[in-house]
Design a protein around this motif. Structure first.
Motif, PDB file in Angstrom:
ATOM      1  N   TYR A   1       0.854  -1.191   0.000  1.00 20.79           N
ATOM      2  CA  TYR A   1       0.000   0.000   0.000  1.00 20.79           C
ATOM      3  C   TYR A   1       0.888   1.239   0.000  1.00 20.79           C
ATOM      4  O   TYR A   1       1.905   1.274   0.685  1.00 20.79           O
ATOM      5  CB  TYR A   1      -0.892   0.022   1.243  1.00 20.79           C
ATOM      6  CG  TYR A   1      -1.681  -1.252   1.467  1.00 20.79           C
ATOM      7  CD1 TYR A   1      -1.315  -2.146   2.465  1.00 20.79           C
ATOM      8  CD2 TYR A   1      -2.794  -1.551   0.675  1.00 20.79           C
ATOM      9  CE1 TYR A   1      -2.037  -3.325   2.680  1.00 20.79           C
ATOM     10  CE2 TYR A   1      -3.516  -2.719   0.879  1.00 20.79           C
ATOM     11  CZ  TYR A   1      -3.139  -3.603   1.879  1.00 20.79           C
ATOM     12  OH  TYR A   1      -3.844  -4.761   2.076  1.00 20.79           O
ATOM     13  N   PHE A   2       0.474   2.275  -0.751  1.00 21.54           N
ATOM     14  CA  PHE A   2       1.276   3.493  -0.807  1.00 21.54           C
ATOM     15  C   PHE A   2       0.410   4.715  -0.582  1.00 21.54           C
ATOM     16  O   PHE A   2      -0.800   4.710  -0.808  1.00 21.54           O
ATOM     17  CB  PHE A   2       1.994   3.613  -2.171  1.00 21.54           C
ATOM     18  CG  PHE A   2       3.033   2.558  -2.379  1.00 21.54           C
ATOM     19  CD1 PHE A   2       2.728   1.384  -3.047  1.00 21.54           C
ATOM     20  CD2 PHE A   2       4.316   2.726  -1.878  1.00 21.54           C
ATOM     21  CE1 PHE A   2       3.683   0.400  -3.230  1.00 21.54           C
ATOM     22  CE2 PHE A   2       5.279   1.736  -2.042  1.00 21.54           C
ATOM     23  CZ  PHE A   2       4.965   0.569  -2.719  1.00 21.54           C
ATOM     24  N   ALA A   3       1.054   5.804  -0.118  1.00 21.09           N
ATOM     25  CA  ALA A   3       0.430   7.119   0.061  1.00 21.09           C
ATOM     26  C   ALA A   3      -0.793   7.014   0.978  1.00 21.09           C
ATOM     27  O   ALA A   3      -0.746   6.309   1.982  1.00 21.09           O
ATOM     28  CB  ALA A   3       0.131   7.743  -1.293  1.00 21.09           C
TER      29      ALA A   3
ATOM     30  N   ARG B   1      -1.973   3.642   2.160  1.00 20.46           N
ATOM     31  CA  ARG B   1      -1.169   3.118   3.267  1.00 20.46           C
ATOM     32  C   ARG B   1      -1.633   3.712   4.588  1.00 20.46           C
ATOM     33  O   ARG B   1      -1.724   3.030   5.606  1.00 20.46           O
ATOM     34  CB  ARG B   1       0.300   3.429   3.010  1.00 20.46           C
ATOM     35  CG  ARG B   1       1.268   3.066   4.118  1.00 20.46           C
ATOM     36  CD  ARG B   1       2.711   3.397   3.732  1.00 20.46           C
ATOM     37  NE  ARG B   1       2.864   4.762   3.250  1.00 20.46           N
ATOM     38  CZ  ARG B   1       2.850   5.842   4.007  1.00 20.46           C
ATOM     39  NH1 ARG B   1       2.689   5.713   5.304  1.00 20.46           N
ATOM     40  NH2 ARG B   1       2.979   7.043   3.473  1.00 20.46           N
TER      41      ARG B   1
END
Lengths: 84, 145
Positions: free
Chosen positions: A6-8, A11
């Motif tokens: 998960y990013f940004a 997340r």
């Protein structure tokens, strides 16, 4: 086993940068996985309520949510990119 | 010759240009992106997808070398926390003549903005917000497709 990243803000909603899961039964596509994750509720539901706001990569290649992930080792979910 | 780096450290655009000039090509073009110092931005954080980000930048550089007659391409993108005015990204290209070098730079930065997995977060005195992708960036990238 499947690694999920998960990013940004995805997340931040989910509360972790990554996790490893056993392949859930009935999950064939990235969209299936997103819906399966959303069903966990809380931050997952918030992150995945509208998959059209997200993008995904399967084994580090950008992919449509219709992509088959049955052979994948890594799936990542993130907002549209904003580099440069 | 392709140079692609994702790093936290600052880079020296002049030094990178000097390296591109060393090849003896007649034309060297570049673009440097910086953290804007307006809008009350105190700092910006750049997140990336280790592995995929470098691969995406390499693919863009390869693409540029195939599409234009270039002798060298450089793409450097910083990650981590950057203060207002800090350098974020450098793209440069060397060719025998100017059209290829200039166009390749436009292609590299326009496509980097839509294809490379980075995410920006702006930090203001009142709080932080994730930057949203812009339709203008898609339009700019589309002109190279």
């Amino acid at each position: 086993m499947l690694d999920i990243l998960y990013f940004a803000w995805v997340r931040e909603c989910v509360g972790k940068a990554s996790e490893q899961i056993d392949r859930p039964a009935g999950v064939s596509t990235a969209l299936d996985l997103a819906n399966w994750l959303a069903a966990r509720g809380d931050g997952y539901a918030e992150a995945f309520v509208d998959p059209s706001r997200l993008r995904c990569a399967v084994d580090q290649q950008i992919a449509p949510f219709s992509q088959d992930i049955s052979g994948a080792r890594e799936v990542a979910f993130f907002p549209p990119v904003t580099g440069g | 010759m392709i140079t692609v780096r994702v790093q936290t450290e600052d880079f020296d655009a002049g030094a990178e240009l000097a390296l591109l000039e060393k090849g003896g090509a007649g034309a060297v073009a570049s673009f440097t992106g910086l953290v804007r110092a307006d809008d009350g931005i105190e700092a910006m954080s750049l997140e990336h997808y280790p592995g995929m980000t470098e691969a995406a930048l390499l693919a863009l550089a390869d693409n540029a070398m195939t599409r234009w007659p270039l002798s060298a391409v450089t793409v450097i993108h910083r990650v981590g926390r950057l203060t207002a005015g800090a350098r974020i990204v450098f793209v440069g290209a060397a060719s025998l003549h100017r059209a290829a070098a200039l166009e390749a730079c436009g292609f590299l930065i326009d496509r980097l903005k839509t294809d490379a997995p980075f995410w920006k977060q702006e930090h203001h005195a009142e709080g932080s917000r994730w930057v949203e992708a812009k339709a203008d960036d898609d339009t700019a990238a589309d002109r190279w497709r």
